[in-house]
Design a protein around this motif. Structure first.
Motif, short mmCIF file in Angstrom:
data_model
loop_
_atom_site.label_atom_id
_atom_site.label_comp_id
_atom_site.label_asym_id
_atom_site.label_seq_id
_atom_site.Cartn_x
_atom_site.Cartn_y
_atom_site.Cartn_z
N ALA A 176 38.10 41.46 31.28
CA ALA A 176 36.90 40.65 31.05
C ALA A 176 36.99 39.89 29.73
CB ALA A 176 35.66 41.55 31.07
N VAL A 177 37.47 40.54 28.68
CA VAL A 177 37.62 39.87 27.39
C VAL A 177 38.61 38.72 27.50
CG1 VAL A 177 38.41 40.16 25.02
CG2 VAL A 177 36.96 41.91 26.06
N THR A 178 39.73 38.94 28.17
CA THR A 178 40.72 37.88 28.36
C THR A 178 40.14 36.71 29.13
OG1 THR A 178 42.49 39.54 28.36
CG2 THR A 178 43.00 37.37 29.27
N PHE A 179 39.35 37.01 30.15
CA PHE A 179 38.74 35.94 30.94
C PHE A 179 37.79 35.10 30.09
CE2 PHE A 179 35.00 34.62 33.44
CZ PHE A 179 35.61 33.72 34.31
N PHE A 180 36.94 35.75 29.31
CA PHE A 180 35.98 35.00 28.50
C PHE A 180 36.66 34.25 27.36
CE2 PHE A 180 32.89 38.03 30.40
CZ PHE A 180 32.00 37.09 30.90
#
Length: 357
Positions: A176-180
């Motif tokens: 999720a952090v990578t996506f954002f």
């Protein structure tokens, strides 16, 4: 019992002439380039093309085609394809460097007309935009303060995020952090400015200030720092981590004493590049800082100016004096970004790991 002995005839060594291939002389690429430029200019002149850019494009196409034909005729089709690939690389390099040199030359030639010590040490206070004189000091001071505050906010957040993704990140949270982070990389600067305007200014009731602009600039900096730091941490050999952990050193101390010092050069370069990326932003400053002709050294209270906003305002006036000030402000902005990049390269070279000879 008879044994037949067969005489071994010596194998004739291949002659040197059979291994030799025809080679083009070293001056051939330069000669082809000169001939291509002449041919391109002749075609452009005969065709009545006014743009020198079109002449250059024709010359580049002639150069690539002539390189392949001549090389294939002399050295063979395989070497011809190799030469074409090399020629394309050089053509793309020139296509990238020519606009850059043209921009630098135009900005330098137009900006030096009013750029002097007075211009760097005075503001536009008490002076109309249509009048001659004035300076860029208030905008330069605002840019330095706003960029410095943005870097102080974004650097630790981006650095810690990258450390989490590389050293600890596993599972859904890391994805999720990578996506954002990927999403934030493509956010337009005006969107970041509107977000800070809606939250900091309208919801919380704060007025325009340099700090509000720094918040928007920090949002733009974070994904750049995260991505660059993440790549630098991945380049650190795992053997260093394993050796430190094998000696009983905790993981947090391994990261602090082994991983980060090894990658500090690349991390510093990434931070400086992120700073250079936000230095030229105009939209967040226009929304949140508003701009002023006065010198405001307090970034937390009242409107400020910045170099991109100063260039925009002066060029919008349209008079000879204001346009000259706009070009001089653009030259100061380019010099500021160039100094940051040189500092980043110097720090990266200074902090690069030293390999034993």
């Amino acid at each position: 019992m008879s044994h037949t002995v067969q005489e071994k005839r010596p194998v004739a060594a291949p002659s040197h002439a059979t291994l030799a291939h025809a080679r083009m002389p070293r001056w051939a690429p330069a000669a082809i380039a000169v001939g291509s430029v002449a041919t391109g200019c002749l075609i452009g002149f005969v065709a009545g093309l006014d743009s020198r850019t079109q002449w250059g494009m024709i010359s580049a196409l002639v150069f690539v085609a002539a390189t392949y034909l001549i090389t294939a005729k002399v050295e063979g089709s395989r070497q011809g394809k190799n030469r074409v690939a090399t020629s394309l690389v050089w053509v793309c390099f020139l296509l990238a460097i020519v606009p850059l040199l043209s921009l630098a030359w135009i900005t330098l030639s137009k900006g030096v007309t009013v750029l002097d010590g007075y211009f760097l040490t005075h503001s536009m206070s008490g002076l109309l935009d249509t009048e001659e004189g004035g300076g860029v000091y208030h905008a330069l001071l605002g840019t330095i303060e706003q960029v410095a505050i943005a870097a102080l906010i974004a650097t630790p957040i981006g650095l810690l995020t990258a450390v989490y993704l590389v050293e600890y990140g596993r599972g859904r949270l890391a994805r999720a952090v990578t996506f954002f982070v990927d999403v934030m990389t493509g956010i337009p600067s005006i969107v970041a400015g509107l977000f800070v305007l809606a939250t900091w200014n309208l919801m919380l009731g704060f007025g325009p200030s340099g700090f509000a602009g720094s918040l928007a600039l920090a949002i733009l900096m974070m994904p750049v720092i995260v991505r660059s730091t993440e790549e630098m941490l991945k380049l650190v050999p795992n053997e260093l981590r394993e050796a430190s952990l094998a000696l009983g050193v905790p993981q947090w101390r391994t990261i602090l004493k082994v991983v980060l010092p090894t990658a500090i050069g690349g991390i510093t370069t990434g931070v400086m590049l992120a700073v250079a990326r936000i230095t030229g932003e105009t939209a967040p400053v226009l929304l949140l800082v508003f701009g002023t002709k006065l010198i405001n050294p307090n970034p937390f209270d009242g409107a400020q100016s910045s170099l991109p906003l100063y260039v925009y305002e002066q060029y919008s006036v349209g008079t000879t004096a204001s346009v000259d000030r706009a070009w001089a402000g653009a030259l100061v902005l380019i010099a500021f970004v160039m100094i940051l990049n040189l500092v980043a390269r110097g720090i990266a070279r200074w902090k690069a790991p030293q390999t034993g000879r």
